[in-house]
Design an enzyme around this catalytic site. Structure first.
Site, PDB file in Angstrom:
ATOM      1  N   GLU A 240       0.890  -1.172   0.000  1.00 30.03           N
ATOM      2  CA  GLU A 240       0.000   0.000   0.000  1.00 30.03           C
ATOM      3  C   GLU A 240       0.915   1.205   0.000  1.00 30.03           C
ATOM      4  OE1 GLU A 240      -1.651   3.141   0.776  1.00 30.03           O
ATOM      5  OE2 GLU A 240      -2.039   2.448   2.813  1.00 30.03           O
ATOM      6  N   CYS A 274      -2.199   8.723   2.976  1.00 33.36           N
ATOM      7  CA  CYS A 274      -2.175   8.314   1.577  1.00 33.36           C
ATOM      8  C   CYS A 274      -3.523   8.546   0.922  1.00 33.36           C
ATOM      9  CB  CYS A 274      -1.757   6.850   1.467  1.00 33.36           C
ATOM     10  SG  CYS A 274      -2.712   5.738   2.510  1.00 33.36           S
TER      11      CYS A 274
END
Length: 468
Positions: A240, A274
């Site tokens: 990720e 993010c």
């Protein structure tokens, strides 16, 4: 945060003062952790799923009972406003409860219909892989770990955690939390590794046959290293990575609602996420109204001490992150972007950066092309829907996407034309234990949470049984 070869010292990003110093592990210490973790994972994989689930229920209760301590530690180490740190702990508890209630169903034996031959039956059984290495980031010190660890433990695996050095106190506290909740010793182990030793240590661990798989949440550079090492070792990996999420406001959107959500979407966690919206793509007919309301919302943010209840934006976690953000803003202004709010570091101690809005942004500018990890918003105006789609999709990343329109089917159609791991309509992008989370393109691969998050680190084992 400073890291010598034999110690890691954490510091408070509010004023730079040292918090604590922790002895760093040498190769022998890491080896001992692998031995103990491998043994604990093997035993845990034989524990019935119902008993694993019961442990998650206890974990949720423990997190809630000790939430203030965990939240205070998070805020001290990386500067998150205290209310957000409490929310991070509570979200972890909610996730533990979710998997406590769903693990048995997700991990059930699945029969496969076999018509011929008549004496054969078949089923698929998800089985644990073993000890999983997790390389985790500092921006959500509790949640990032729990988002991975809870479903991974539910599946019957063990966890070897290499957290970011600047949140070492949080990392050690989390390992203790699992023991306090009744999980076996060494099932979750934190490695304290001095920063110069991290690449070599992680590479050696990935190659170790006792490590079954690896997951990383972090930068693209770190992801490239971990993904390559996992590939060489033929091991499962989940990455990720970065994101530059688009927040698309179509001409028929509820503009006041979109603008209010845009402030939350960009400036939560001081923009250090993010999945924070970073590029705001607005159709021209509503661009002036959206920009006015967005700037009003940004002006109302309170930058300050994260322990003060009035604060909505705290410091950045480290000075180098603040300096990188300043470089991106300066380069974008030099390239023609208009500075509408903020735009500079705050004088004095600490790693504070003003909430910033840049207008007239387009591809080719740093704040459009790169991931901005801090309180900086980039607004781009689109001529029409097709131009909005083109702008939103003009990125190397593909993590989250938010589309705003009063016509939800239109919004879904727009979302289908923009690459992302998740698309949210009239809502801010966020992770939730009930739905899979992960990215595409340079935002990584694999999924966390929901059923997918449990099954990522299992062997989907086929059983073909012929009666004697």
């Amino acid at each position: 945060m400073s890291a010598g070869t034999d110690a890691v010292t954490t510091s408070n990003p509010v004023d730079g003062s040292p918090l604590a110093t922790y002895p760093a592990m040498g190769p022998n210490d890491v080896e001992a952790a692998v031995v103990s973790g491998h043994r604990a994972a093997a035993a845990w994989g034989l524990v019935p799923v119902a008993d694993r689930a019961a442990g998650l229920t206890r974990l949720a209760a423990h997190l809630r009972a000790d939430a203030e301590r965990y939240a205070a530690l998070v805020t001290a180490e990386m500067g998150k406003p205290l209310a957000e740190a409490r929310g991070e702990v509570e979200k972890s508890a909610v996730t533990a409860d979710y998997y406590a209630g769903h693990a048995e169903h997700i991990l059930r034996r699945r029969a496969v219909e076999i018509d011929s031959p008549a004496n054969v039956s078949a089923f698929v059984q998800p089985e644990p892989l073993g000890l999983v290495l997790a390389v985790m980031p500092w921006n959500f010190p509790v949640w990032q770990v729990m988002r991975f660890a809870i479903p991974t433990l539910a599946a019957g695996n063990g966890v070897l955690l290499k957290h970011s050095p600047n949140v070492t106190g949080s990392a050690l506290a989390l390992a203790d939390a699992f023991v306090a909740a009744g999980f076996p010793e060494h099932l979750v182990t934190t490695l304290v590794v001095a920063e110069p030793e991290v690449p070599e240590t992680v590479g050696r661990l990935i190659a170790d046959p006792r490590i079954a798989a690896v997951t990383l949440t972090g930068s693209n550079r770190a992801g490239e290293m971990v993904g390559a090492a996992a590939g060489r070792a033929s091991k499962k990996s989940v990455l990720e990575l970065g994101g530059s999420d688009a927040f698309v406001v179509l001409a028929d959107a509820d503009v006041p609602a979109a603008a209010a959500a845009a402030v939350r979407a960009r400036f939560t966690n001081s923009g250090q996420s993010c999945v924070c919206a970073k590029r705001f793509v607005v159709e021209e007919p509503v661009a002036a109204e959206f920009t006015r309301l967005f700037l009003e919302g940004v002006a109302a943010l309170v930058l300050g001490d994260p322990t003060d209840p009035a604060t909505t934006v705290g410091p950045l976690a480290r000075a180098d992150l603040r300096d990188a953000l300043q470089r991106q803003v300066d380069e974008s202004v030099a390239a023609g972007a208009t500075l509408a709010a903020g735009g500079r570091s705050v004088d004095g101690p600490g790693c504070f950066y003003e909430p910033t809005v840049l207008l007239d942004v387009h591809p080719g500018m740093a704040v459009f092309d790169e991931e901005t990890f801090g309180p900086v918003a980039a607004v781009a105006v689109a001529r029409d829907e097709e131009h909005a789609v083109a702008l939103a999709d003009a990125t190397q990343y593909g993590l989250g996407l938010s589309v705003w329109s009063r016509d939800t089917e239109r919004a879904i159609d727009v979302a289908r034309r923009i690459t992302s791991g998740a698309a949210f309509v009239n809502a801010v992008v966020a992770s939730d234990p009930r739905v899979p989370f992960g990215g595409t393109r340079r935002s990584g691969y694999g999924r966390e949470l929901a059923e997918a998050g449990v099954l990522e680190f299992t062997n989907q084992r086929t059983y073909w049984v012929a009666s004697a």
